[in-house]
Design an enzyme around this catalytic site. Structure first.
Site, PDB file in Angstrom:
ATOM      1  CG  HIS A  80      -0.391   0.132   2.521  1.00 40.09           C
ATOM      2  ND1 HIS A  80      -0.033   1.340   3.077  1.00 40.09           N
ATOM      3  CD2 HIS A  80      -0.099  -0.805   3.470  1.00 40.09           C
ATOM      4  CE1 HIS A  80       0.444   1.147   4.298  1.00 40.09           C
ATOM      5  NE2 HIS A  80       0.430  -0.152   4.556  1.00 40.09           N
ATOM      6  CG  ASP A 114      -2.988   3.793   2.247  1.00 45.21           C
ATOM      7  OD1 ASP A 114      -2.562   2.806   1.614  1.00 45.21           O
ATOM      8  OD2 ASP A 114      -3.731   3.689   3.242  1.00 45.21           O
ATOM      9  CG  ASP A 155       2.609   0.776   7.942  1.00 47.02           C
ATOM     10  OD1 ASP A 155       2.295   0.069   6.976  1.00 47.02           O
ATOM     11  OD2 ASP A 155       1.793   1.124   8.815  1.00 47.02           O
ATOM     12  CD  GLU A 181      -3.032  -1.794   5.284  1.00 51.19           C
ATOM     13  OE1 GLU A 181      -3.280  -2.769   6.015  1.00 51.19           O
ATOM     14  OE2 GLU A 181      -2.562  -0.729   5.744  1.00 51.19           O
ATOM     15  CD  GLU A 182      -1.833   2.397   7.482  1.00 46.95           C
ATOM     16  OE1 GLU A 182      -2.545   2.046   8.442  1.00 46.95           O
ATOM     17  OE2 GLU A 182      -0.627   2.084   7.383  1.00 46.95           O
ATOM     18  CD  GLU A 203       1.032  -3.701   5.844  1.00 50.49           C
ATOM     19  OE1 GLU A 203       1.745  -2.911   6.489  1.00 50.49           O
ATOM     20  OE2 GLU A 203      -0.084  -3.397   5.372  1.00 50.49           O
ATOM     21  CG  HIS A 244       0.495   3.553  12.432  1.00 51.76           C
ATOM     22  ND1 HIS A 244      -0.848   3.308  12.588  1.00 51.76           N
ATOM     23  CD2 HIS A 244       0.817   3.001  11.227  1.00 51.76           C
ATOM     24  CE1 HIS A 244      -1.300   2.635  11.539  1.00 51.76           C
ATOM     25  NE2 HIS A 244      -0.307   2.438  10.704  1.00 51.76           N
TER      26      HIS A 244
END
Lengths: 424, 424
Positions: B103, B105, B136, B170-171, B194, B394
């Site tokens: 992903h 995003d 990530d 994805e998030e 991931e 994150h």
């Protein structure tokens, strides 16, 4: 005119003029006077003071002057369109003067859906008038005005001055009353008809707003054990504050606070933190209001909250390294108190007994009022006594019971005679 | 070209091209691709796929179509300006196909003050590249791209198709991958890079977002005992959720979760309530993420949280009358798992051993991935394996270790050869 017959005539005049005074109150309630919108309501008040033959003083406070004063607080520094109104009934001399101080500003109506009618409807039903500000405190203001108008129309002549004040900004820190003090209005006593439910409050709690910023460490929610939740830390802070509140209130032994569950509450009114459901929140902001006891110094209360946060942080490995930040912001109400043996207390209590045929309840206020400023900046000992009820203040569907307004007016009219002195 | 010499040439090619690939990763990291802003980063990826000679498919998912699908979840239904990118390397036939799914995003940067540099700096220091999304999962995406580019430039010809996907959303629930599935992209296996810290995750935790609305009753802060603080009730709810989390995790006995402190966490990521420091807050909203065990049904997990709130409400006089409201909203990741004996697991494990000269750690993922959708909506068994580390995902000052990116690329290049089959 002897006192006894005057007392009767006051009672009769108020009964006979109840309808027109109620209509007048309705107009005042219908005028939305939230912050910045006070002008229309103030014009209605000023007009009535003119009609009563008082010397009327209408002015917009000068923010540049006000902000130099240590007690100034307001979210704004510009008051154009937001006048103060004062009406002076000059006494013949030799009597005690009084300030009758009521604020015209009202808090926002809030969530309209929780109101059954328009928040500024002024609807009357079952002896109650509805509307934002009805209880806090236009009902009180009109009770004061009715008392003055009554004495004027009955041809009474007083020795001391009566200074009627309709001020802005009470809900945001009192800069309306501060402006009146700085304009030179002082007196031997002041009466503030905030919603006490006809109780007499010789002591007024102060209060101030705080903001606490709590840090965490962000992480993915799926491995939340690698982060530190600022929400969980904020909960610890909230518990520490609850304990501090208990300690502070356990110390209060003033009998005036008997029967009040939490004399000087610390209220957390707002919480906000985190920005993503699946992240560990790294920042939470709490905002609240700290009550200050009538004889307590603001700075002592501030220091106590600061210490409480330091101690909570000491007991937590994370917060020890990342202590919460405390700020004092926004509104602030100075506490105030009048000696229970002060002559004005006696006069007000006697008048209450005469009119209500019962002993008044004497308590300490659960909130700050402009009385703190009148006392501390204006050297005018202040008592709070009004017809509204605290439980309705700031509530949806706020109302005032009209019977209380007229009872209050009658008590105040009798108080004015006894305090200012009747010119024979 | 025999396998052994190809293995060596892959290693050499990656070493020789490390600098340019690192610069490429830096450009991708520097392109802020938070939700709604993915376009620039996707253009960089699409351009590279073109240069590599793949068939490139760039499209903006059609929200109107997507939202009909039972697995659709996104806070938005409009994806203009947020394209998906797929590059297909068609095999010569007769081999097994693979989806490489990453992903583009990234989650918001959060509190900027906790970042030492700009969150999109792409700064390199001590072998680490810094920036939101570095771990990530842009580091993983570029590892996949590097593997494909390496094989292309070495002139390798594969039998099976390689489908490289750079997806949005994805998030926020996987609608980018869902759109790719609905566009027809399926394969015999999928690899998702991931941040597993080079561990292999054959089981993927599911997760879903919840919102809990807690009611209180407003009152003036000075008489807070006349109200009910929604913040205090929210704290009780928070404690009940903490207990539920413990119960749910005590039940997990899958050896793949050994050593993970909280296999399926429940994270409260957001709190918001109250609107005035000196009013008792009458509404608090909590938002969070609930982990779902790989073999658990989403609806069973949902029912468990609902029951937990009901029980908490039962024990509280106020909440009994005003129960908190639970909603499931926004993102949702379906759990997924691949048979530990699946051929792709063997191929990946072997390639790992070949390159890393060590046995891989095989665990279950602590978070949901698009692998659940690939498995359950796209019938494509999925394994998660990537160079980033969960602890950085994150996080402020997120980084990726560049050595891991190139190790991962090497494992993946060797995996592609073994899985898709080498055309002689």
């Amino acid at each position: 005119m002897d006192r006894q017959s005057l007392k009767t005539r006051i009672h009769t005049w108020l009964a006979e003029n109840r309808e027109s005074l109620t209509t007048f109150l309705q107009h005042v309630v219908q005028a939305d006077s939230t912050q910045g919108n006070e002008k229309q309501a103030q014009q209605i008040v000023a007009e009535r003071l003119h009609e009563m033959g008082l010397d009327v003083d209408v002015w917009e406070p000068d923010g540049n002057e006000l902000k130099k004063h240590p007690y100034f607080y307001s979210p704004r520094e510009q008051f154009s369109g937001s006048p103060n109104v004062v009406g002076v009934w000059k006494g013949s001399g030799g009597g005690r003067s009084i300030i009758l101080n009521g604020h015209i500003d009202v808090v926002p109506a809030g969530d309209r859906e929780q109101w059954e009618d328009d928040p500024f409807s002024g609807k009357i039903e079952d002896g109650k008038m509805y509307g934002r500000g009805a209880t806090d405190m236009k009902g009180g203001n009109v009770a004061l005005l009715a008392a003055v108008q009554c004495l004027r129309e009955l041809g009474v002549s007083l020795k001391g001055d009566v200074i009627f004040q309709s001020v802005i900004e009470e809900e945001s820190g009192g800069s309306g009353t501060l402006a009146a003090v700085l304009r030179g209005y002082k007196a031997d006593a002041a009466l503030i008809p905030e919603p006490t439910g006809m109780k007499i409050f010789p002591k007024q709690q102060g209060s101030m707003w705080f903001r606490i910023t709590v840090k965490g460490r962000s992480a993915h929610g799926g491995t939340r054990y690698q982060g530190v939740s600022a929400i969980e830390k904020a909960l610890q802070i909230s518990e520490a504050i609850r304990k501090l509140e208990k300690e502070r209130n356990d110390r209060i032994d003033d009998p005036l606070y008997d029967g009040i569950p939490i004399p000087i509450p610390i209220n957390i009114g707002k919480i906000q933190g985190g920005d993503w459901p699946s992240s560990v929140p790294d920042l939470v902001v709490l905002e609240g209001r700290m009550g200050v006891a009538p004889e307590e110094k603001m700075e002592d209360a501030r220091a106590e909250l600061a210490r409480c946060l330091e101690q909570a942080a000491e007991q937590d490995a994370w917060m020890k390294e990342h202590p919460p930040r405390l700020e004092w912001f926004g509104a602030r109400w100075v506490p105030g108190s009048i000696d229970l043996e002060h002559a004005f207390m006696n006069v007000l209590t006697e008048s209450y007994r005469d009119v209500m045929q019962a002993d008044p309840v004497v308590e300490a206020s659960p909130w700050g009022t402009d009385g703190g400023l009148l006392t501390q900046a204006g050297s005018t000992p202040s008592v709070v006594f009004g017809p509204g009820v605290t439980s309705m203040a700031h509530f949806p569907n706020e109302y005032i019971e009209l019977d209380r307004v007229f009872e209050c007016a009658e008590v105040v009219a009798n108080t004015l005679i006894k305090w200012c002195g009747l010119e024979d």
